[in-house]
Design a protein around this motif. Structure first.
Motif, PDB file in Angstrom:
ATOM      1  N   GLU A   1      32.508  31.355 -27.228  1.00  0.00           N
ATOM      2  CA  GLU A   1      31.592  32.319 -27.853  1.00  0.00           C
ATOM      3  C   GLU A   1      32.187  33.714 -28.021  1.00  0.00           C
ATOM      4  O   GLU A   1      32.033  34.347 -29.072  1.00  0.00           O
ATOM      5  CB  GLU A   1      30.304  32.422 -27.027  1.00  0.00           C
ATOM      6  CG  GLU A   1      29.282  33.351 -27.670  1.00  0.00           C
ATOM      7  CD  GLU A   1      28.156  33.707 -26.713  1.00  0.00           C
ATOM      8  OE1 GLU A   1      27.185  34.295 -27.198  1.00  0.00           O
ATOM      9  OE2 GLU A   1      28.260  33.415 -25.516  1.00  0.00           O
TER      10      GLU A   1
ATOM     11  N   ARG B   1      28.324  28.974 -22.436  1.00  0.00           N
ATOM     12  CA  ARG B   1      29.402  29.946 -22.249  1.00  0.00           C
ATOM     13  C   ARG B   1      30.061  29.850 -20.878  1.00  0.00           C
ATOM     14  O   ARG B   1      31.227  30.217 -20.718  1.00  0.00           O
ATOM     15  CB  ARG B   1      28.890  31.367 -22.468  1.00  0.00           C
ATOM     16  CG  ARG B   1      27.911  31.858 -21.423  1.00  0.00           C
ATOM     17  CD  ARG B   1      27.673  33.360 -21.506  1.00  0.00           C
ATOM     18  NE  ARG B   1      27.122  33.753 -22.794  1.00  0.00           N
ATOM     19  CZ  ARG B   1      26.832  35.014 -23.113  1.00  0.00           C
ATOM     20  NH1 ARG B   1      27.014  35.967 -22.209  1.00  0.00           N
ATOM     21  NH2 ARG B   1      26.342  35.309 -24.292  1.00  0.00           N
TER      22      ARG B   1
ATOM     23  N   ALA C   1      29.996  18.312 -30.267  1.00  0.00           N
ATOM     24  CA  ALA C   1      29.581  19.250 -31.305  1.00  0.00           C
ATOM     25  C   ALA C   1      30.231  18.931 -32.645  1.00  0.00           C
ATOM     26  O   ALA C   1      29.646  19.176 -33.697  1.00  0.00           O
ATOM     27  CB  ALA C   1      29.932  20.675 -30.879  1.00  0.00           C
TER      28      ALA C   1
ATOM     29  N   LYS D   1      24.540  28.915 -24.820  1.00  0.00           N
ATOM     30  CA  LYS D   1      24.058  28.275 -23.601  1.00  0.00           C
ATOM     31  C   LYS D   1      25.183  27.639 -22.785  1.00  0.00           C
ATOM     32  O   LYS D   1      25.000  27.360 -21.597  1.00  0.00           O
ATOM     33  CB  LYS D   1      23.007  27.210 -23.940  1.00  0.00           C
ATOM     34  CG  LYS D   1      21.745  27.772 -24.577  1.00  0.00           C
ATOM     35  CD  LYS D   1      20.782  26.663 -24.941  1.00  0.00           C
ATOM     36  CE  LYS D   1      19.529  27.215 -25.624  1.00  0.00           C
ATOM     37  NZ  LYS D   1      18.602  26.117 -26.031  1.00  0.00           N
TER      38      LYS D   1
ATOM     39  N   TYR E   1      31.796  19.034 -24.539  1.00  0.00           N
ATOM     40  CA  TYR E   1      31.038  19.809 -25.519  1.00  0.00           C
ATOM     41  C   TYR E   1      31.681  19.790 -26.897  1.00  0.00           C
ATOM     42  O   TYR E   1      31.012  19.496 -27.907  1.00  0.00           O
ATOM     43  CB  TYR E   1      30.878  21.246 -25.039  1.00  0.00           C
ATOM     44  CG  TYR E   1      30.176  22.118 -26.064  1.00  0.00           C
ATOM     45  CD1 TYR E   1      28.792  22.050 -26.232  1.00  0.00           C
ATOM     46  CD2 TYR E   1      30.899  22.969 -26.891  1.00  0.00           C
ATOM     47  CE1 TYR E   1      28.153  22.812 -27.195  1.00  0.00           C
ATOM     48  CE2 TYR E   1      30.272  23.740 -27.854  1.00  0.00           C
ATOM     49  CZ  TYR E   1      28.899  23.662 -27.999  1.00  0.00           C
ATOM     50  OH  TYR E   1      28.270  24.423 -28.957  1.00  0.00           O
TER      51      TYR E   1
ATOM     52  N   ARG F   1      31.499  28.971 -33.545  1.00  0.00           N
ATOM     53  CA  ARG F   1      31.444  29.360 -32.136  1.00  0.00           C
ATOM     54  C   ARG F   1      30.494  28.457 -31.362  1.00  0.00           C
ATOM     55  O   ARG F   1      29.540  27.914 -31.920  1.00  0.00           O
ATOM     56  CB  ARG F   1      31.023  30.832 -32.002  1.00  0.00           C
ATOM     57  CG  ARG F   1      32.042  31.780 -32.630  1.00  0.00           C
ATOM     58  CD  ARG F   1      31.779  33.228 -32.276  1.00  0.00           C
ATOM     59  NE  ARG F   1      32.801  34.079 -32.887  1.00  0.00           N
ATOM     60  CZ  ARG F   1      33.962  34.357 -32.325  1.00  0.00           C
ATOM     61  NH1 ARG F   1      34.244  33.865 -31.126  1.00  0.00           N
ATOM     62  NH2 ARG F   1      34.849  35.122 -32.934  1.00  0.00           N
ATOM     63  N   GLU F   2      30.782  28.302 -30.090  1.00  0.00           N
ATOM     64  CA  GLU F   2      29.969  27.456 -29.235  1.00  0.00           C
ATOM     65  C   GLU F   2      28.543  27.999 -29.117  1.00  0.00           C
ATOM     66  O   GLU F   2      28.285  29.178 -29.358  1.00  0.00           O
ATOM     67  CB  GLU F   2      30.590  27.387 -27.837  1.00  0.00           C
ATOM     68  CG  GLU F   2      30.527  28.726 -27.101  1.00  0.00           C
ATOM     69  CD  GLU F   2      31.218  28.707 -25.754  1.00  0.00           C
ATOM     70  OE1 GLU F   2      31.833  27.696 -25.410  1.00  0.00           O
ATOM     71  OE2 GLU F   2      31.139  29.725 -25.044  1.00  0.00           O
ATOM     72  N   ASP F   3      27.651  27.151 -28.718  1.00  0.00           N
ATOM     73  CA  ASP F   3      26.292  27.557 -28.380  1.00  0.00           C
ATOM     74  C   ASP F   3      26.354  28.491 -27.169  1.00  0.00           C
ATOM     75  O   ASP F   3      27.007  28.175 -26.169  1.00  0.00           O
ATOM     76  CB  ASP F   3      25.466  26.317 -28.041  1.00  0.00           C
ATOM     77  CG  ASP F   3      23.983  26.613 -27.876  1.00  0.00           C
ATOM     78  OD1 ASP F   3      23.659  27.651 -27.258  1.00  0.00           O
ATOM     79  OD2 ASP F   3      23.171  25.803 -28.336  1.00  0.00           O
TER      80      ASP F   3
END
Length: 368
Positions: A54, A74, A89, A72, A85, A68-70
């Motif tokens: 993130e 991080r 994703a 949640k 993940y 970018r990652e979620d």
């Protein structure tokens, strides 16, 4: 290679924001060159993206989008992020991993494995590191669609150790032309009290296969007493001495320095010494050649493939051989100028544009 259906090529951006390593630098340069190549050509029906954590910063790519990652996740550990993940994703994408490792259970992937040194030089790595890499290499080599590597030597090693069959492995040589875009910073000459042309550069690396001990023995001789050995990188004098090395007084430690300072040191050095017992590629010798710095190398690993006839080769177990070749590179003007000219020609054969083209062609072949 069997083709697979895919809409998006997703780069594994785990390395962005991580501590800099040689493998990470290669990934950055290869992605930048790939982005330039994609931006300059007509659309091929594929989307290209990189997925990152993130909060990390990435270069301003033109053709490769950033995902970018979620937020949640991080705090997820980097191994869990890569193995769980990230592939979930991007489960519909073709995943491209450039830093040795990748998600095991995402078959629709390609991974660049730079070398097989956890097998060929196990003493250079801790037991947990070796076991983890061997475990991942076993499954990655069997499950992923393509294995990239950086030299014909590394390809032979990957086959030799049973990581992947030859027909699955594609060689993508590194480039070295990035050093020509870096403005040199010569401040290290004054910091370390160096005379241009009268010092030799080498890596500050304590791994056994890097073989820096032979340079300590060479520079302890009277013939090189007035020449400085400058080591760049993270290892310190104390680190080498803790391993039993005797570090002569004419050795200087530059520490971790930025690219401009390293380019400045290379441009003014009498030579770069590279005594490795094995290398998957060996980028510093080519970088030095591109900058007009003569190279003395060991004839092992991929170094003969990469350096060709543009380097002087010395027996990695013979300090007198290193002393003799270093003195030739420094003091024999005809030999020195010949090495510089041959080095520039050799380095010009290795560009990131060609590396990106080879990478994209192989990915297009397997994704249809």
């Amino acid at each position: 290679m069997k083709t697979v259906a895919s809409k998006t090529i997703a780069f594994n951006g785990k390395f962005f924001g991580a501590a800099p390593t040689g493998v990470h630098r290669v990934a950055e340069q290869l992605m930048a060159a790939t982005d330039t190549l994609l931006a300059a050509r007509a659309a091929d029906g594929m989307d290209y993206a990189v997925m990152v954590r993130e909060c990390v910063e990435i270069p301003p790519f033109r053709a490769i989008s950033c995902i970018r990652e979620d937020p949640k996740v991080r705090k997820m550990h980097r191994i869990a992020w890569e193995q769980i993940y990230f592939p979930l994703a991007r489960r519909k994408d073709f995943i491209l991993n450039l830093c040795n490792l990748g998600p095991l259970f995402h078959r629709n992937s390609a991974t660049m494995i730079h070398d097989a040194q956890v097998y060929s030089a196990p003493e250079s790595y801790s037991l947990p590191f070796r076991l983890w890499y061997k475990f991942l290499f076993f499954f990655i080599g069997k499950r992923h669609k393509v294995i990239f590597t950086v030299s014909e030597f590394s390809k032979q090693e990957l086959v030799r150790y049973g990581i992947a069959p030859a027909d699955k492995i594609v060689v993508v040589h590194n480039g070295c032309d990035h050093v020509l875009q870096i403005r040199p910073d010569s401040r290290q000459l004054s910091v370390l009290n160096l005379v241009p042309g009268r010092y030799v550069l080498a890596l500050a690396n304590t791994q056994k296969h890097k073989n820096i001990g032979v340079l300590f023995e060479a520079f302890a001789g009277a013939e090189l007493a007035q020449v400085e050995l400058v080591l760049f990188g993270g290892a310190t004098r104390a680190d080498f001495e803790a391993l039993g090395h005797v570090v002569p007084p004419n050795v200087r430690f530059a520490g971790r320095i930025g690219d401009p300072e390293l380019v400045g040191l290379m441009a003014d050095a009498g030579a770069l010494a590279f005594p490795s017992l094995t290398e998957g590629f060996g980028l510093p010798p080519l970088e030095a050649m591109a900058l007009g710095c003569p190279v003395v190398a060991a004839p092992f690993g991929a170094l003969p493939e990469v350096c060709g006839n543009a380097a002087l080769y010395a027996d990695p177990f013979s300090p007198p051989a290193w002393r003799a070749n270093i003195l030739t590179a420094l003091d024999d003007e005809a030999a020195r100028q010949s090495l510089i000219a041959a080095g520039r020609r050799q380095a010009a054969e290795f560009t990131w544009k060609q590396a990106a083209r080879s990478l994209c062609e192989a990915v297009r072949a397997v994704t249809g």
